[in-house]
Scaffold this motif. Structure first.
Motif, PDB file in Angstrom:
ATOM      1  N   SER A 103       3.137  26.258 -40.937  1.00  0.00           N
ATOM      2  CA  SER A 103       3.972  27.092 -41.801  1.00  0.00           C
ATOM      3  C   SER A 103       4.983  27.895 -40.994  1.00  0.00           C
ATOM      4  N   ASP A 104       4.564  28.339 -39.805  1.00  0.00           N
ATOM      5  CA  ASP A 104       5.453  29.143 -38.962  1.00  0.00           C
ATOM      6  C   ASP A 104       6.661  28.359 -38.477  1.00  0.00           C
ATOM      7  N   THR A 105       6.598  27.015 -38.559  1.00  0.00           N
ATOM      8  CA  THR A 105       7.731  26.193 -38.116  1.00  0.00           C
ATOM      9  C   THR A 105       8.707  25.914 -39.256  1.00  0.00           C
ATOM     10  N   LEU A 106       8.354  26.274 -40.489  1.00  0.00           N
ATOM     11  CA  LEU A 106       9.203  25.998 -41.648  1.00  0.00           C
ATOM     12  C   LEU A 106      10.129  27.175 -41.929  1.00  0.00           C
ATOM     13  N   SER A 107      11.368  26.877 -42.251  1.00  0.00           N
ATOM     14  CA  SER A 107      12.310  27.948 -42.568  1.00  0.00           C
ATOM     15  C   SER A 107      12.134  28.385 -44.020  1.00  0.00           C
ATOM     16  N   ASP A 108      12.313  29.672 -44.264  1.00  0.00           N
ATOM     17  CA  ASP A 108      12.199  30.200 -45.623  1.00  0.00           C
ATOM     18  C   ASP A 108      13.351  29.731 -46.497  1.00  0.00           C
ATOM     19  N   GLU A 109      14.453  29.332 -45.869  1.00  0.00           N
ATOM     20  CA  GLU A 109      15.593  28.833 -46.645  1.00  0.00           C
ATOM     21  C   GLU A 109      15.283  27.473 -47.264  1.00  0.00           C
ATOM     22  N   ASP A 110      14.675  26.590 -46.477  1.00  0.00           N
ATOM     23  CA  ASP A 110      14.374  25.246 -46.968  1.00  0.00           C
ATOM     24  C   ASP A 110      13.054  25.177 -47.726  1.00  0.00           C
ATOM     25  N   PHE A 111      12.116  26.042 -47.358  1.00  0.00           N
ATOM     26  CA  PHE A 111      10.808  26.099 -48.019  1.00  0.00           C
ATOM     27  C   PHE A 111      10.582  27.542 -48.480  1.00  0.00           C
ATOM     28  N   PRO A 112      11.228  27.947 -49.582  1.00  0.00           N
ATOM     29  CA  PRO A 112      11.190  29.359 -50.001  1.00  0.00           C
ATOM     30  C   PRO A 112       9.763  29.862 -50.225  1.00  0.00           C
TER      31      PRO A 112
END
Length: 365
Positions: A116-125
């Motif tokens: 989860s820490d590797t996912l951006s909040d923009e792409d995975f809100p």
């Protein structure tokens, strides 16, 4: 590599060495260790507690045998430290014979929290609902994706999918029934996505993602129009050619997709961030130090190949719940340099190990 990246790689290697020692100390602890390894230690001509001082010392162990995971008791690989905790059992394979199984307490949660820490909040809100379009039943992936969704504040919607049934159909040559089953899975996904559940993120396998995207197009809509913003997908079907086709034809510019590579024993290897200069090349990095991948010589599994050279995937798992020294995966690929985001060796071109490739049956996903 730049001087800064070399320093980061040296630090990552030091951490891997330290973790190898710590995990071996736990799994071979006379009081808290894993029953399987405490029994196995009696056969060795070395003492794991005193003779493992770095990651390379794990070569002292014989290669891990695939069949050790078949049958029970499943908790024999789990250190006694965890035996009074709530436990899960996950299976892999099982199309024929006894499936391989693994007993877990929290590893699947930890692996996906780190992912989860590797996912951006923009792409995975954060706060978004997810669709899990993959295998269900006794597989870790279903619970792991659901936990990832919950960890990020959402609700996970799942489908029923039994890959063992599809593989049986294909081995019998019943392609028509296998296609009907795939349609059944896509029907479930389409129904969920069009039921106003506000789903913005999803996991899917390449075959299923392509089938779902085509179904949406047939219905006059698209992934972006039904609200999807971010997708992570995985498997050897995720090739550079399919990556380009997916981004340019299936999804369009408003839907982000990232490749992953993983299994029940390793956790989840992340893909190198997309760079147009790479021409859609896909490079994976294991979740070190919890798991490490080496690309090794086909004739000498203790010899790592040079950068850019081809070899077989050798997996080492180092968690407080599972210790696996030298597990030979059924995959091969090319060894890649560390990158800025992941300061350790990677692998590209992942595909079935050529010795087994002709015997491998690829199912609905």
């Amino acid at each position: 590599m730049s001087d800064q990246l070399e320093q980061q790689a040296d630090a990552a290697r030091k951490r891997l060495d330290e973790e190898a020692v710590r995990i071996v100390q736990l799994h071979f602890d006379p009081e808290l260790g894993a029953p399987f390894w405490l029994e196995k230690a009696k056969e060795y001509d070395f003492n794991p507690l005193t003779d493992v001082k770095c990651f390379d010392d794990l070569k002292k162990f014989p290669l891990f045998e695939d069949d050790w995971f078949r049958g029970g008791p499943v908790e024999r690989f789990l250190p006694k430290k965890w035996h009074n905790e709530y436990k899960y059992t996950f299976e892999t394979g099982g199309t024929t014979g006894i499936p391989k199984s693994r007993c877990v307490v929290r590893d699947h949660f930890i692996d996906y929290e780190q992912f989860s820490d590797t996912l951006s909040d923009e792409d995975f809100p954060r706060g978004s609902n997810w669709l899990m379009l993959g295998p269900s039943g006794p597989r870790r992936l279903r619970l792991a994706v659901e936990h990832l969704c919950q960890y990020r504040g959402g609700i996970c919607f799942c489908v029923d999918l039994d890959p063992r049934w599809v593989v049986k159909l294909l081995k019998k040559g019943d392609v028509e029934s296998a296609k009907a089953y795939a349609d059944h899975v896509i029907d479930q996904a389409y129904t969920v996505l069009t039921a106003n559940h506000d789903i913005k993120c999803m996991f899917a396998t390449p075959k299923l993602l392509e089938a779902l995207a085509m179904r949406l197009l047939d219905e006059g809509t698209s992934m972006a129009e039904v609200g999807i913003k971010g997708i992570f997908a995985g498997g050897t079907e995720f090739t550079p050619q399919w990556y380009r086709f997916c981004k340019e034809e299936l999804l369009g510019p408003d839907v982000f997709i990232t490749p992953t590579y993983g299994n029940t024993l390793m956790g989840l290897a992340c893909g190198k961030p997309f760079d147009p200069a790479d021409e859609f090349k896909i490079t994976y990095y294991a979740p070190q130090p919890r798991a490490a991948i080496e690309v090794v010589d086909f004739d000498d599994y203790n010899k790592v190949v040079g950068y850019g050279e081809t070899g077989r995937v050798k997996l080492t798992t180092l968690t407080e719940e599972l210790f696996i020294p030298g597990f030979m995966e059924r995959d091969e690929g090319e060894r890649e340099l560390p990158c800025e985001k992941f300061a350790w060796d990677g692998i590209s071109g992942v595909r079935p190990f050529h010795v087994f490739a002709k015997k491998t049956t690829v199912g609905v996903y």
